[in-house]
Design an enzyme around this catalytic site. Structure first.
Site, mmCIF file in Angstrom:
data_model
loop_
_atom_site.group_PDB
_atom_site.id
_atom_site.type_symbol
_atom_site.label_atom_id
_atom_site.label_comp_id
_atom_site.label_asym_id
_atom_site.label_seq_id
_atom_site.Cartn_x
_atom_site.Cartn_y
_atom_site.Cartn_z
ATOM 1 N N HIS A 72 0.838 -1.200 0.000
ATOM 2 C CA HIS A 72 0.000 0.000 0.000
ATOM 3 C C HIS A 72 0.870 1.245 0.000
ATOM 4 O O HIS A 72 1.720 1.417 0.860
ATOM 5 C CB HIS A 72 -0.923 0.017 1.223
ATOM 6 C CG HIS A 72 -2.112 -0.876 1.075
ATOM 7 N ND1 HIS A 72 -3.293 -0.654 1.719
ATOM 8 C CD2 HIS A 72 -2.297 -1.992 0.330
ATOM 9 C CE1 HIS A 72 -4.168 -1.599 1.380
ATOM 10 N NE2 HIS A 72 -3.575 -2.428 0.547
ATOM 11 N N TYR A 205 -9.383 5.823 6.890
ATOM 12 C CA TYR A 205 -9.566 6.237 8.286
ATOM 13 C C TYR A 205 -10.567 7.388 8.272
ATOM 14 O O TYR A 205 -10.280 8.449 7.717
ATOM 15 C CB TYR A 205 -8.244 6.720 8.889
ATOM 16 C CG TYR A 205 -7.224 5.623 9.160
ATOM 17 C CD1 TYR A 205 -6.395 5.133 8.151
ATOM 18 C CD2 TYR A 205 -7.082 5.088 10.437
ATOM 19 C CE1 TYR A 205 -5.459 4.142 8.408
ATOM 20 C CE2 TYR A 205 -6.138 4.099 10.712
ATOM 21 C CZ TYR A 205 -5.336 3.627 9.698
ATOM 22 O OH TYR A 205 -4.414 2.641 9.964
ATOM 23 N N PRO A 297 -4.944 0.591 18.511
ATOM 24 C CA PRO A 297 -4.660 0.087 17.167
ATOM 25 C C PRO A 297 -4.680 1.136 16.055
ATOM 26 O O PRO A 297 -4.324 0.822 14.920
ATOM 27 C CB PRO A 297 -5.755 -0.952 16.947
ATOM 28 C CG PRO A 297 -6.860 -0.563 17.866
ATOM 29 C CD PRO A 297 -6.224 0.085 19.044
ATOM 30 N N LYS A 301 0.597 0.026 15.062
ATOM 31 C CA LYS A 301 2.003 -0.091 15.463
ATOM 32 C C LYS A 301 2.339 -1.321 16.299
ATOM 33 O O LYS A 301 3.520 -1.637 16.484
ATOM 34 C CB LYS A 301 2.411 1.148 16.279
ATOM 35 C CG LYS A 301 2.521 2.416 15.458
ATOM 36 C CD LYS A 301 3.739 2.367 14.570
ATOM 37 C CE LYS A 301 3.799 3.496 13.602
ATOM 38 N NZ LYS A 301 4.086 3.119 12.216
ATOM 39 N N TYR A 389 3.742 6.746 10.095
ATOM 40 C CA TYR A 389 2.924 5.592 9.717
ATOM 41 C C TYR A 389 3.769 4.513 9.046
ATOM 42 O O TYR A 389 3.618 3.324 9.314
ATOM 43 C CB TYR A 389 1.780 6.033 8.796
ATOM 44 C CG TYR A 389 0.683 4.995 8.663
ATOM 45 C CD1 TYR A 389 -0.462 5.073 9.441
ATOM 46 C CD2 TYR A 389 0.800 3.931 7.763
ATOM 47 C CE1 TYR A 389 -1.464 4.120 9.340
ATOM 48 C CE2 TYR A 389 -0.189 2.968 7.659
ATOM 49 C CZ TYR A 389 -1.324 3.068 8.447
ATOM 50 O OH TYR A 389 -2.302 2.122 8.355
HETATM 51 C C1 PHB Z 1 -6.445 -4.068 10.495
HETATM 52 O O1 PHB Z 1 -6.404 -4.359 9.301
HETATM 53 O O2 PHB Z 1 -6.882 -4.854 11.334
HETATM 54 C C2 PHB Z 1 -5.983 -2.729 10.938
HETATM 55 C C3 PHB Z 1 -5.427 -1.871 10.006
HETATM 56 C C4 PHB Z 1 -4.998 -0.620 10.405
HETATM 57 C C5 PHB Z 1 -5.130 -0.223 11.716
HETATM 58 C C6 PHB Z 1 -5.670 -1.088 12.649
HETATM 59 C C7 PHB Z 1 -6.103 -2.348 12.262
HETATM 60 O O3 PHB Z 1 -4.730 1.014 12.079
#
Ligand code: PHB
Ligand code: APR
Length: 395
Positions: A72, A205, A297, A301, A389
């Protein structure tokens, strides 16, 4: 039983550590309280930083990841019904991330360990670490199925507690030497897996007045989605239709973007907290991964931090074996904590920037939106997010 490094826990931290040590010619034994199927199916985040990808490849554990993982080059931030893409390579001099689930990382490492590595014992629960301050620490453990719950002892030169947030290893660090830093958030994430191709090819997000939402994926045909829910929510109280309706509301854009629905195959709620245990070492006991620190989450990280810790330990021990110097082992805790606190800061800020606090005032709502506006209109602000990130250096 006797070994050089006793590893407690076969999550990503313990499994990768065993692999790195094996490659360095150092023997280890891994004790895991649960069974293999449980470890291979536990759903967690799935974003690997560039540095983590490099470590897995160098450890000979990157073959399937390179075949099936999804590279990505950015994420989308969504708020006020608008979409904004953060382009990682353009902002970081070429860095990206890999979406490859933690379950798959664990499966790959378990298969390698069972084929080439030292003992990996499932159903072996560590009860206590003893003699951490001596040259010969021990792990007392119990193997499932042994009559009368008979106990065993693993004699080690070093013990690494990779036993997650509820593990026993850190109890062996005297309380008077310990400082714990903690924050809980008044919300959690309701996470689902759904048999439907992801509605977007990158992670989304979303900040919404009704709360945060995240669109992620496990493969080209499996979506992973999350909704911010009040702390203590029971996943069973949300019907599938309610979940999809709420996701649709929070992801809605002015340009008519559509969320595809599909059968939900799993539902669970994850609480959100930040937690750091200092120090991460006492004598010959070292803590790694969730055993020492938890991040919410939002910044993805957790796994990457665990990788940073075990790389630091494996390097330090190899250095010790090669040169006789224990300097890198002595500085293990400080080295790890510098990176840990950067990730704690980033995860906290991502969480605060995107979630709706239940007691947010109208003023705070405006400030939050102004922060997002600032982020997407300043290259410097965007670059700061992209650098954090895609990952902090493992040097
Ligand atoms: C996930 O794919 O479970 C996931 C992806 C990004 C995040 C948290 C969880 O920031
Ligand atoms: N004895 C043996 N094993 C134990 C014990 C014990 N007393 N206590 C816990 N364990 C095992 C758990 O069953 C689990 O398999 O330790 C393992 C810890 O694994 P994780 O919780 O996954 O922790 P870690 O390896 O540090 O994971 C790092 O990766 O999984 C992601 O996001 C997750 O942040 C986490 C990161």
């Amino acid at each position: 039983m006797r070994t050089t490094v006793g590893i407690i826990g076969a999550g990503p931290a313990g499994l990768l550590l065993a692999r790195l040590l094996h490659r360095a010619g150092i023997d280890s034994v891994v004790l895991e309280s649960r069974d293999r199927a449980y470890v291979e199916q536990r759903q967690r985040a799935g974003v690997l930083e560039q540095g983590t990808v490099d470590v897995l490849r160098a450890a000979g554990a990157g073959e399937r990841m390179d075949r099936e993982g999804l590279r990505h080059d950015g994420i989308e931030l969504r708020f006020a019904r608008r979409r904004h893409r953060v382009d990682f390579p353009a902002l970081t001099g070429g860095r990206s991330v890999m979406v490859y689930a933690q379950t798959e990382v664990c499966k790959d490492l378990i298969a390698l360990q069972l084929k080439e590595g030292g003992p990996l014992l499932f159903g072996a629960e560590a009860l206590a670490v003893e003699g951490a301050g001596t040259d010969s620490p021990r792990v007392r453990f119990r193997r499932e199925g042994r009559a009368g719950g008979e106990e065993d002892v693993l004699e080690c030169e070093y013990v690494v507690g990779c036993d997650g947030s509820w593990g026993v290893a850190r109890r062996a660090i005297p309380e008077e030497l310990t400082r714990v830093f903690e924050r809980t958030y008044p919300f959690g994430w309701l996470g689902i897996l759904a048999d439907v191709p992801p509605s977007h090819d990158e992670l989304v997000y979303a900040r919404h007045d009704r709360g945060f939402a995240l669109l992620s994926m496990r493969s080209p045909v499996v979506s992973r989605l999350y909704l911010q829910v009040p702390e203590g929510t029971d996943a069973g109280t949300w019907s599938d239709v309610e979940i999809w309706d709420e996701l649709e509301r929070r992801f809605e854009t002015a340009d008519g973007w559509r969320l595809e629905r599909g059968p939900i195959t799993s539902k669970s709620v994850t609480p959100m907290r930040s937690h750091v245990h200092e120090p991460m070492r006492h004598g010959r006991l070292f803590l790694a991964g969730d055993a020492a620190h938890i991040v919410p989450p939002t910044g993805a990280k957790g796994l990457n931090l665990a990788v940073g810790d075990v790389v630091t330990f494996a390097r330090a021990l190899a250095h010790r074996k090669r040169t006789g110097s224990g300097d890198l082992l002595d500085s293990y805790s400080e080295t790890c904590l510098r990176r840990v606190w950067q990730a704690e800061r980033f995860s906290y800020e991502m969480t605060t920037m995107l979630h709706r606090s239940p007691d947010a005032t109208p003023f705070e709502d405006r400030i939050q939106l102004a922060g997002l506006e600032r982020l997407v209109s300043s290259r410097a602000a965007e670059q700061d997010l992209a650098e954090a990130y895609t990952g902090f250096s493992l040097e």
